[in-house]
Write an enzyme that holds these catalytic residues in place. Structure first.
Site, PDB file in Angstrom:
ATOM      1  N   ASP A  66       0.998  -1.476  -0.037  1.00 21.56           N
ATOM      2  CA  ASP A  66      -0.168  -0.254   0.175  1.00 21.56           C
ATOM      3  C   ASP A  66       1.055   1.065   0.036  1.00 21.56           C
ATOM      4  OD1 ASP A  66       0.782  -0.460   2.766  1.00 21.56           O
ATOM      5  OD2 ASP A  66      -1.274  -1.083   3.321  1.00 21.56           O
ATOM      6  N   ASN A 140      -8.163  -2.629  13.656  1.00 21.28           N
ATOM      7  CA  ASN A 140      -9.543  -2.636  13.691  1.00 21.28           C
ATOM      8  C   ASN A 140      -8.905  -3.806  12.726  1.00 21.28           C
ATOM      9  OD1 ASN A 140      -7.963  -2.284  11.321  1.00 21.28           O
ATOM     10  ND2 ASN A 140      -9.522  -0.315  10.640  1.00 21.28           N
ATOM     11  N   HIS A 142      -7.685  -4.762   9.510  1.00 20.72           N
ATOM     12  CA  HIS A 142      -6.705  -4.443   8.428  1.00 20.72           C
ATOM     13  C   HIS A 142      -6.089  -4.961   8.539  1.00 20.72           C
ATOM     14  CE1 HIS A 142      -4.807  -0.310   9.579  1.00 20.72           C
ATOM     15  NE2 HIS A 142      -4.011  -1.382   9.543  1.00 20.72           N
TER      16      HIS A 142
HETATM   17  C1  F6R Z   1       1.488  -1.587   5.936  1.00 22.13           C
HETATM   18  C2  F6R Z   1       0.259  -1.895   5.987  1.00 22.13           C
HETATM   19  C3  F6R Z   1      -0.219  -2.099   7.809  1.00 22.13           C
HETATM   20  C4  F6R Z   1       0.226  -2.285   8.913  1.00 22.13           C
HETATM   21  C5  F6R Z   1      -0.674  -2.280   9.856  1.00 22.13           C
HETATM   22  C6  F6R Z   1       0.597  -1.716  11.618  1.00 22.13           C
HETATM   23  O1  F6R Z   1       1.993  -1.393   4.960  1.00 22.13           O
HETATM   24  O2  F6R Z   1      -0.321  -2.767   5.116  1.00 22.13           O
HETATM   25  O3  F6R Z   1      -1.244  -3.237   6.809  1.00 22.13           O
HETATM   26  O4  F6R Z   1       0.851  -3.813   8.549  1.00 22.13           O
HETATM   27  O5  F6R Z   1      -1.673  -1.032  10.089  1.00 22.13           O
HETATM   28  O6  F6R Z   1       1.189  -1.362  11.175  1.00 22.13           O
HETATM   29  P1  F6R Z   1       2.160  -1.546  12.233  1.00 22.13           P
HETATM   30  O7  F6R Z   1       3.088  -2.617  12.744  1.00 22.13           O
HETATM   31  O8  F6R Z   1       2.511  -0.073  12.410  1.00 22.13           O
HETATM   32  O9  F6R Z   1       1.659  -1.510  13.626  1.00 22.13           O
END
Ligand code: F6R
Length: 262
Positions: A66, A140, A142
């Site tokens: 992303d 959440n 995702h």
């Molecule tokens: C980023 C991504 C997101 C992160 C998620 C966790 O490329 O795909 O899904 O993996 O938001 O982020 P952190 O590791 O910063 O808690």
């Protein structure tokens, strides 16, 4: 599917060995990569292991999950910048051509976004699909920026970030109004088509989402739960992130018991 490791660094070591084994087996491996705090120790350990073992990484191709819309590649909070800082600059020094490292381009004019998204998924498919997809999880549920409710069959698309995700990621921005409202993300179908998936979840602040993920049947309301339909998925959890799982599950999923992991 759930494997509990003592620390984030134990996860990083194990994952970096898995990645190296894949590249040795398939030098032209196609890797799906993620950003975020969770991935920092993983990339650091991977780079150390590549150097220590002298593995040739020049044949791999990478696709990131992303990118924010509206940030240029030079913006310090863009995922282009993150990847250069934590991985790509070092891999380039080891001979990986930069044109083999792909991220969605969130800085293009709005009218071109749909084409960029279609091209991104098509490009992955044209190369034969992802051999390995690395994932983190949002509070959440995702994965990538596939927020709750994203359809299973989605491809790379533009997403309006939820308020929760904007708040979670706001820690990286100086002012709240600088946090982007939209992003481009690989879709659920792109992720689910990867041959092997590694979901990494570390830290006590992720304990609640780990417990929800464990309890949830595959349901788009909790995007990561859809990964339970995949035939080769491992969820790498550290003790802190596992702390809200039932004690019996924690006992069963700890490293020495991995052969019987849930
Ligand atoms: C980023 C991504 C997101 C992160 C998620 C966790 O490329 O795909 O899904 O993996 O938001 O982020 P952190 O590791 O910063 O808690």
């Amino acid at each position: 599917m759930f494997c509990i490791y003592p620390t984030p660094s134990a996860i990083a070591q194990d994952l970096s060995h898995a990645l190296l084994a894949l590249i040795q087996r398939k030098p032209q491996a196609i890797l799906g990569l993620a950003t975020g705090s969770t991935m920092e120790p993983v990339y650091a350990a991977w780079l150390t292991a590549i150097k220590a073992q002298g593995v040739d990484i020049t044949g791999i191709t990478t696709f990131n999950l992303d990118e924010y819309i509206g940030l240029t590649a030079q913006h310090p909070q863009s995922y282009h910048y993150y990847m250069r800082q934590h991985l790509f600059s070092a891999l380039e020094q080891m001979g990986l051509p930069p044109q083999q490292c792909h991220l969605p381009d969130g800085s293009i004019p709005q009218l071109e976004l749909a084409q960029e998204c279609a091209h991104y998924s098509a490009h992955i498919q044209k190369l034969g699909g992802l051999d390995f997809q690395l994932l983190g999880i949002g509070s959440n549920g995702h994965i990538g920026f596939n927020e709750p409710g994203t359809p299973w069959d989605s491809r790379t698309h533009v997403v309006a970030l939820t308020e929760r995700t904007r708040q979670d990621n706001g820690r990286f921005f100086d002012q709240p109004e600088e946090i982007p409202s939209h992003a481009i993300t690989m879709g659920m179908a792109d992720i689910l088509e990867a041959k092997t998936i590694a979901l990494v979840i570390t830290g006590a602040h992720k304990a609640e989402v780990v417990a929800q993920l464990y309890a949830s049947p595959p349901d788009i309301a909790m995007p990561a739960s859809v990964l339970k339909t995949h035939s080769d998925i491992r969820v790498y959890v550290d003790e802190a992130a596992a702390s809200a799982l039932p004690e019996a599950v924690r006992r069963r999923c700890r490293l020495p018991n991995l052969h019987q992991a849930a």
